[in-house]
Design a protein around this motif. Structure first.
Motif, PDB file in Angstrom:
ATOM      1  N   SER A 132       0.993  -1.343   0.033  1.00 18.10           N
ATOM      2  CA  SER A 132       0.080  -0.033   0.075  1.00 18.10           C
ATOM      3  C   SER A 132       0.758   1.304  -0.067  1.00 18.10           C
ATOM      4  N   VAL A 133       2.098   1.220   0.590  1.00 15.38           N
ATOM      5  CA  VAL A 133       2.772   2.391   0.832  1.00 15.38           C
ATOM      6  C   VAL A 133       3.668   2.797  -0.586  1.00 15.38           C
ATOM      7  N   HIS A 136       2.670   5.233  -3.350  1.00 17.18           N
ATOM      8  CA  HIS A 136       2.636   6.457  -2.673  1.00 17.18           C
ATOM      9  C   HIS A 136       4.043   7.142  -2.659  1.00 17.18           C
ATOM     10  N   LEU A 139       4.781   7.872  -6.185  1.00 15.39           N
ATOM     11  CA  LEU A 139       3.907   8.793  -6.635  1.00 15.39           C
ATOM     12  C   LEU A 139       4.836  10.515  -6.183  1.00 15.39           C
ATOM     13  N   PHE A 140       4.909  10.322  -4.900  1.00 12.80           N
ATOM     14  CA  PHE A 140       5.866  11.320  -4.425  1.00 12.80           C
ATOM     15  C   PHE A 140       6.820  11.685  -5.083  1.00 12.80           C
ATOM     16  N   THR A 175       7.347   6.153 -10.053  1.00 14.09           N
ATOM     17  CA  THR A 175       5.931   5.511 -10.171  1.00 14.09           C
ATOM     18  C   THR A 175       6.350   4.274 -10.441  1.00 14.09           C
TER      19      THR A 175
END
Length: 224
Positions: A132-133, A136, A139-140, A175
């Motif tokens: 799940s992390v 992100h 994306l960051f 990503t």
């Protein structure tokens, strides 16, 4: 025109982007180690369950079945049934009333089932967290890289695709890495959760069958 390769983008990336890539690489390594560890645990658990079920229904006496059992080595349904049988023998020495005996046996087996659930689920939250992390984090890194790419445009008089492309590719690379880490973790997590629930259902059904056997045995002896 200079060729833009993956490794070139990695080495030419900013320090922060490289840090995120290292974090994602570490997450991927940890994820795959956990995946193979859990695969081994579930493979052994499935084989142990099939073997014990075959021995249990072979007609062997319970005392003989558990004669050489090491309580610290048994697992799965064998541990659940062994826990119930041990409690059955202990309480039966104090009373012949079926109700407290069966209550004690079922309570003991419920505890063993809960401990087996903890053992099977161990390591799965880590896979869920990585799965799940990671997107992100990727994306960051992409957002950060895009901001840096646009900031670099301020220093040029004419913005062309050749100027923007390296920065955008570097940004999107995080990503891609995030997805590369997350997808196997999520697939493995869902697969192992399903396997865990299936095994636990087998253990619970086994415990119910064992309770029924003890209940019939106690009722028969009380009638005699």
């Amino acid at each position: 025109m200079q060729e833009l390769t993956f490794w070139k983008m990695v080495f030419q990336a900013s320090f922060f982007i490289q840090f995120l890539m290292i974090a994602l690489l570490a997450g991927s390594i940890i994820s795959w180690i956990s995946i193979f560890q859990r695969w081994q645990v579930f493979r052994v658990a499935k084989e142990a369950h099939d073997e014990f079920r075959e021995r249990f229904w072979s007609g062997i006496e319970l005392n003989e079945l558990f004669r050489d059992t090491d309580p610290y080595e048994v697992q799965g349904a064998e541990r659940v049934i062994y826990s119930g049988f041990k409690t059955f023998n202990r309480i039966r020495q104090k009373t012949t009333d079926p109700e407290p005996i069966l209550e004690g046996v079922e309570r003991s087996m419920r505890i063993a089932l809960a401990e087996e659930q903890d053992r099977l689920h161990s390591g799965l939250p880590l896979l869920a967290t990585i799965g799940s992390v990671s997107p992100h984090i990727g994306l960051f890194g992409t957002v950060w890289g895009i901001m840096e790419a646009f900031k670099s445009l301020a220093g040029v008089q004419q913005a062309t695709f050749a100027v923007v492309a390296p920065g955008m590719a570097e940004a999107l690379m995080t990503t891609a890495m995030g997805l590369f880490v997350a997808i196997p973790s999520v697939i493995a997590y869902n697969r192992y959760i399903a396997s865990s629930e299936s095994l636990l259902n087998h253990y619970e059904n086994f415990a119910d069958e064992f309770s029924g056997i003890l209940h019939r045995s106690l009722i028969t002896k009380k009638a005699d």
